[in-house]
Design an enzyme around this catalytic site. Structure first.
Site, PDB file in Angstrom:
ATOM      1  N   HIS A   1       3.418 117.947  32.116  1.00 41.45           N
ATOM      2  CA  HIS A   1       2.510 117.443  31.082  1.00 41.45           C
ATOM      3  C   HIS A   1       2.420 115.923  31.144  1.00 41.45           C
ATOM      4  O   HIS A   1       1.327 115.348  31.071  1.00 41.45           O
ATOM      5  CB  HIS A   1       3.008 117.826  29.680  1.00 41.45           C
TER       6      HIS A   1
ATOM      7  N   ARG B   1      -2.646 124.323  37.393  1.00 38.65           N
ATOM      8  CA  ARG B   1      -1.596 124.612  38.355  1.00 38.65           C
ATOM      9  C   ARG B   1      -2.086 125.642  39.370  1.00 38.65           C
ATOM     10  O   ARG B   1      -2.407 125.317  40.480  1.00 38.65           O
ATOM     11  CB  ARG B   1      -0.342 125.134  37.646  1.00 38.65           C
TER      12      ARG B   1
ATOM     13  N   SER C   1       6.280 125.346  30.276  1.00 39.17           N
ATOM     14  CA  SER C   1       7.190 125.325  29.130  1.00 39.17           C
ATOM     15  C   SER C   1       7.922 126.655  28.994  1.00 39.17           C
ATOM     16  O   SER C   1       9.108 126.692  28.683  1.00 39.17           O
ATOM     17  CB  SER C   1       6.406 125.026  27.844  1.00 39.17           C
TER      18      SER C   1
ATOM     19  N   LYS D   1       1.283 131.969  17.241  1.00 46.16           N
ATOM     20  CA  LYS D   1       2.350 131.632  18.187  1.00 46.16           C
ATOM     21  C   LYS D   1       3.622 131.320  17.423  1.00 46.16           C
ATOM     22  O   LYS D   1       3.587 130.749  16.334  1.00 46.16           O
ATOM     23  CB  LYS D   1       1.958 130.435  19.052  1.00 46.16           C
TER      24      LYS D   1
END
Length: 165
Positions: free
Chosen positions: A19, A92, A130, A43
């Protein structure tokens, strides 16, 4: 000439060196980057909003042109409130691309004045997320080189506290 700001949205639970790499590279393109943490009741993050904001601010304290904020609701509405025309996102793998492409298209449908800009991650952070970092940390893995020092300490503390409950 007006200042160009980009919003870098995410959960950042926790922030990783991947990040931070995107943020630093974004600062080479934009005058300011707002790291915007989405408050999503669906979440269940490991870290509270306040803990995440503190870790991000600490990790980026050398960059005065980074703002840390949080928001609820639609990202494009938040962008309008912040007078921002750019959403910055990191990519990614192909799975990231498909998901981010869908988000960019719906954001574009919702507000044609807000553009999505994608930066491909540095090769050394390609497999870093993460979620993977939290899983490795929970099992005692050495993840110190993948995250800022404060985040590493906070992960150790968090998992030690969870083991004691």
């Amino acid at each position: 000439m007006s200042e160009e700001t980009a919003i870098y949205p995410g959960t950042f639970d926790p922030i990783t060196n991947g990040h931070i790499s995107i943020i630093k590279r974004g600062l080479k393109i934009f005058d300011k980057v707002i790291v915007a943490i989405l408050r999503n009741s669906q979440k269940k993050p490991l870290f509270s909003l306040e803990e995440r904001m503190t870790m991000i601010r600490d990790s980026l304290k050398a960059y005065p042109n980074v703002e840390v904020d949080s928001f609820e609701g639609l990202l494009v509405d938040y962008a309008v409130r912040k007078n921002c025309r750019v959403i910055l996102r990191g990519l990614r793998a192909m799975s990231d691309f498909e998901y981010e492409f869908q988000l960019a298209l719906i954001n574009r449908k919702l507000n044609r004045n807000v553009q999505s800009i994608f930066l491909v991650t540095d090769y050394k952070w390609f497999y870093t997320s993460s979620t993977i970092i939290k899983e490795a940390a929970s099992l005692g893995g050495d993840i110190g080189s993948l995250i800022p020092p404060l985040v590493h300490q906070k992960l150790k503390e968090k998992f030690a506290a969870l083991k004691n409950t």
